[in-house]
Motif scaffolding. Structure first.
Motif, PDB file in Angstrom:
ATOM      1  N   LEU A  12     -92.031 -47.807   0.783  1.00 48.16           N
ATOM      2  CA  LEU A  12     -90.716 -47.499   1.360  1.00 48.16           C
ATOM      3  C   LEU A  12     -89.770 -46.945   0.289  1.00 48.16           C
ATOM      4  O   LEU A  12     -88.832 -46.220   0.592  1.00 48.16           O
ATOM      5  N   PHE A  32     -92.937 -59.741  -6.075  1.00 48.07           N
ATOM      6  CA  PHE A  32     -93.626 -60.993  -5.775  1.00 48.07           C
ATOM      7  C   PHE A  32     -94.993 -60.795  -5.171  1.00 48.07           C
ATOM      8  O   PHE A  32     -95.401 -61.517  -4.273  1.00 48.07           O
ATOM      9  N   TRP A  33     -95.659 -59.807  -5.674  1.00 47.05           N
ATOM     10  CA  TRP A  33     -97.035 -59.637  -5.235  1.00 47.05           C
ATOM     11  C   TRP A  33     -97.840 -59.019  -6.364  1.00 47.05           C
ATOM     12  O   TRP A  33     -97.519 -57.934  -6.851  1.00 47.05           O
ATOM     13  N   PHE A  82     -95.188 -57.723  11.009  1.00 45.74           N
ATOM     14  CA  PHE A  82     -95.408 -58.637   9.876  1.00 45.74           C
ATOM     15  C   PHE A  82     -94.159 -59.473   9.615  1.00 45.74           C
ATOM     16  O   PHE A  82     -94.237 -60.691   9.415  1.00 45.74           O
ATOM     17  N   LEU A  91     -97.610 -68.553  -2.614  1.00 39.43           N
ATOM     18  CA  LEU A  91     -98.849 -68.835  -3.339  1.00 39.43           C
ATOM     19  C   LEU A  91     -98.609 -68.652  -4.826  1.00 39.43           C
ATOM     20  O   LEU A  91     -98.218 -67.570  -5.271  1.00 39.43           O
ATOM     21  N   GLY A 153     -82.776 -53.911   0.163  1.00 38.12           N
ATOM     22  CA  GLY A 153     -84.008 -54.698   0.088  1.00 38.12           C
ATOM     23  C   GLY A 153     -84.566 -54.809  -1.320  1.00 38.12           C
ATOM     24  O   GLY A 153     -84.778 -55.914  -1.825  1.00 38.12           O
ATOM     25  N   PRO A 154     -84.803 -53.673  -1.977  1.00 38.29           N
ATOM     26  CA  PRO A 154     -85.346 -53.733  -3.329  1.00 38.29           C
ATOM     27  C   PRO A 154     -84.429 -54.478  -4.292  1.00 38.29           C
ATOM     28  O   PRO A 154     -84.905 -55.165  -5.198  1.00 38.29           O
ATOM     29  N   SER A 157     -84.938 -58.287  -3.607  1.00 38.20           N
ATOM     30  CA  SER A 157     -86.220 -58.804  -4.098  1.00 38.20           C
ATOM     31  C   SER A 157     -86.245 -58.813  -5.624  1.00 38.20           C
ATOM     32  O   SER A 157     -86.836 -59.692  -6.244  1.00 38.20           O
TER      33      SER A 157
ATOM     34  N   ARG B  93     -97.784 -64.647  -5.177  1.00 36.51           N
ATOM     35  CA  ARG B  93     -97.829 -63.815  -3.975  1.00 36.51           C
ATOM     36  C   ARG B  93     -96.955 -64.466  -2.925  1.00 36.51           C
ATOM     37  O   ARG B  93     -97.182 -65.597  -2.538  1.00 36.51           O
ATOM     38  N   ASP B  94     -95.945 -63.719  -2.500  1.00 40.23           N
ATOM     39  CA  ASP B  94     -95.023 -64.289  -1.532  1.00 40.23           C
ATOM     40  C   ASP B  94     -94.624 -63.278  -0.459  1.00 40.23           C
ATOM     41  O   ASP B  94     -93.880 -62.345  -0.712  1.00 40.23           O
ATOM     42  N   ASP B  95     -95.159 -63.515   0.725  1.00 43.37           N
ATOM     43  CA  ASP B  95     -94.795 -62.786   1.933  1.00 43.37           C
ATOM     44  C   ASP B  95     -93.306 -62.535   2.078  1.00 43.37           C
ATOM     45  O   ASP B  95     -92.859 -61.439   2.384  1.00 43.37           O
ATOM     46  N   LEU B  96     -92.581 -63.623   1.894  1.00 43.11           N
ATOM     47  CA  LEU B  96     -91.161 -63.615   2.244  1.00 43.11           C
ATOM     48  C   LEU B  96     -90.394 -62.590   1.415  1.00 43.11           C
ATOM     49  O   LEU B  96     -89.552 -61.847   1.938  1.00 43.11           O
ATOM     50  N   VAL B  97     -90.689 -62.522   0.141  1.00 40.96           N
ATOM     51  CA  VAL B  97     -89.976 -61.569  -0.718  1.00 40.96           C
ATOM     52  C   VAL B  97     -90.388 -60.140  -0.365  1.00 40.96           C
ATOM     53  O   VAL B  97     -89.566 -59.230  -0.414  1.00 40.96           O
ATOM     54  N   VAL B  98     -91.637 -59.959   0.026  1.00 41.21           N
ATOM     55  CA  VAL B  98     -92.090 -58.638   0.480  1.00 41.21           C
ATOM     56  C   VAL B  98     -91.294 -58.205   1.717  1.00 41.21           C
ATOM     57  O   VAL B  98     -90.848 -57.060   1.814  1.00 41.21           O
ATOM     58  N   LYS B  99     -91.099 -59.142   2.618  1.00 39.24           N
ATOM     59  CA  LYS B  99     -90.318 -58.839   3.824  1.00 39.24           C
ATOM     60  C   LYS B  99     -88.891 -58.441   3.455  1.00 39.24           C
ATOM     61  O   LYS B  99     -88.335 -57.481   4.002  1.00 39.24           O
ATOM     62  N   VAL B 100     -88.306 -59.192   2.544  1.00 41.16           N
ATOM     63  CA  VAL B 100     -86.934 -58.877   2.122  1.00 41.16           C
ATOM     64  C   VAL B 100     -86.891 -57.499   1.471  1.00 41.16           C
ATOM     65  O   VAL B 100     -85.958 -56.726   1.700  1.00 41.16           O
ATOM     66  N   HIS B 101     -87.907 -57.190   0.698  1.00 42.99           N
ATOM     67  CA  HIS B 101     -87.970 -55.868   0.056  1.00 42.99           C
ATOM     68  C   HIS B 101     -87.898 -54.754   1.102  1.00 42.99           C
ATOM     69  O   HIS B 101     -87.331 -53.690   0.854  1.00 42.99           O
ATOM     70  N   ALA B 102     -88.487 -55.024   2.267  1.00 45.04           N
ATOM     71  CA  ALA B 102     -88.556 -53.998   3.312  1.00 45.04           C
ATOM     72  C   ALA B 102     -87.445 -54.146   4.347  1.00 45.04           C
ATOM     73  O   ALA B 102     -87.435 -53.449   5.361  1.00 45.04           O
ATOM     74  N   VAL B 103     -86.480 -55.018   4.092  1.00 43.53           N
ATOM     75  CA  VAL B 103     -85.515 -55.387   5.137  1.00 43.53           C
ATOM     76  C   VAL B 103     -84.718 -54.213   5.691  1.00 43.53           C
ATOM     77  O   VAL B 103     -84.286 -54.243   6.846  1.00 43.53           O
TER      78      VAL B 103
END
Lengths: 192, 192
Positions: A12, A32-33, A82, A91, A153-154, A157, B93-103
Motif C-alpha cells: 500500500l 511487526f512482521w 482480514f 507471536l 497507518g504507516p 505502526s 509477528r503481529d496481525d494487529l499492527v499490520v492491520k493498523v498499517h493498512a488502516v
DNA sequence: GCGTACATGTAATGTGTTACATGATTTA
DNA sequence: TAAATCATGTAACACATTACATGTACGC
C-alpha cells in the motif's frame, strides 16, 4: 496465512519489487512482521496468481530488470476481510530473553556482550524509525498530522516499532548493567 | 531449534509437567517464547530421549497422573552452549499492527474494537507479571533483590515482559483514540 | 448428564528456514 | 579481480499449527 496480508499492507506504501520488500521486511519489525526473502518471492508469485497484486516489468539501465507489484481491488478486499476478522495474538520469540531467564546457571559474560550488541541494534532501529516518522509527518507536529494527515497507518505502526525498540534498548542496557555489577561484586554464594 | 532451550529454561524454575508448561507458555510472552501445547509434549519427549531432561511419574489422587520433568546436567550443558552462541534476532509477528498499517484503506471501526480488546489483554498480563515480580523479590526492594538475590533470571525476563505489555497497552489505547477521533471529526477528504 | 480443568498424545497439513543456484553491474 | 548490491528463484528440510483422539475427575 497472514504473510500475504503483511505483503499487501506493505505494498500500500507504493509499488515495490520482491527485492525492495526484502529490505523493508529486513528492517521488518517496523511493521511487526518478519519474513525471509525467499518467503516474499514465493508469496508475491502466489498473490499475483490469485489476482491480489498486479506485477509490472521495469526495465532498468545499469541494473537487472525487476518486477514491481501493486495491490489490486481484490487485494484491498482481501485486506478488508482480514482486518474485520479477529486478530491472532502477538507471536514473539526471542532467544536473548530465554538466555537471560536461564542466566543463574550460566556464565554471564557472553550474555552481557549479546545484550550490549542487541541494545545497539535496537538503538539503530529506533533512530531509523524516528527519522521515518519525521519524513512521514513533514513539517506538521505529530498531533496535527494524526488529526489531518491523509495516510496515517504507516505512521501509527512505526510508532509501535519505536516503542518496542526503545524498550528493548533500555531493557538490554539495564539488564547488562545488573549482570555486570553482580559479576564485579559477587556478594552471594557461588553456584556450581 | 530453540524451542528446546526455551523449555529447558522454563524447567529451571522447577519440576513441571507438559500440561503445566502449556500454561506457562500460554501466558507465554513472560519468557518471550510462544509455543503451542502439542509442541511442548513433543519436545519433552525428544528432550527426554536425548537425556537433557529427566521425567518422573507423579501419582495423583483425584486427577490423572502426570509426568514431571527436571533438567539434567546434560541439559544445563546444552543451555550453556546455547547461551554462548550468538543470539538470533527477535522474531515478532503481529496481525494487529499490520492491520493498523493498512488502516487508511479500511473501515476503522472493527480495528478500534480489536485495539481496545488487545489493550485489555495487555493490561491483564501486565498485572500478572507485576504480581509475579513481587512474589519473586519477596520483601526486598528491586535494587536490593537484583544485587543480592540468588535467582534473578526469571525476574529479569519478567521485567522484559512488563515493558512489552505496558507499551502494547499504551500504544493500543493511543492508536484507538487517534482512530476514534478521526472517525468522529472527518476533517479530510474521504477516500473510497 | 454436561461443561470445565487436568493430562497426553498422533497424524496431517501448512508454513518457514536453509542451502543451493544464477547472473548482471558497480565500487574498491 | 574480488566483493558488494541488485535481482530472482528452486528444492529440501525443519518446524509449527490444526484437527483429531482419548480418558479421568470435579462441580453444577
Amino acid at each position: 496465512m497472514s504473510l500475504r496480508h503483511a505483503v499487501l499492507a506493505a505494498l500500500l506504501d507504493g509499488e515495490h519489487s520482491g527485492y525492495q520488500l526484502t529490505k523493508l521486511f529486513d528492517v521488518g519489525v517496523s511493521n511487526f512482521w518478519y519474513a525471509a526473502p525467499q518467503q516474499l518471492y514465493a508469496e508475491l508469485t502466489k498473490l499475483e496468481a490469485d489476482g491480489l497484486v498486479a506485477g509490472r516489468e521495469v526495465v532498468q539501465q545499469g541494473r537487472p530488470n525487476k518486477r514491481v507489484f501493486t495491490v489490486t481491488e481484490a487485494g484491498v478486499a482481501e485486506l478488508a476481510a482480514f482486518a474485520a476478522a479477529p486478530a491472532k495474538p502477538l507471536l514473539i520469540r526471542d532467544d536473548l530473553v530465554v538466555k537471560v531467564h536461564a542466566v543463574d546457571v550460566l556464565d554471564p559474560a557472553p550474555l552481557i556482550a549479546q545484550l550490549l550488541e542487541r541494545a545497539e541494534q535496537a538503538a539503530a532501529k529506533l533512530a531509523l524509525f524516528e527519522k521515518m516518522l519525521k519524513r512521514l509527518r513533514g513539517d506538521r507536529d505529530e498531533g496535527a498530522f494524526l488529526r489531518e494527515g491523509e495516510r496515517i497507518g504507516p505512521y501509527l505502526s512505526c510508532l509501535a516499532g519505536c516503542r518496542l525498540e526503545r524498550e528493548m534498548r533500555d531493557w538490554c542496557l539495564s539488564t547488562a548493567r545488573t549482570l555486570g555489577e553482580r559479576s564485579a561484586h559477587p556478594g552471594r554464594t557461588t553456584r556450581s
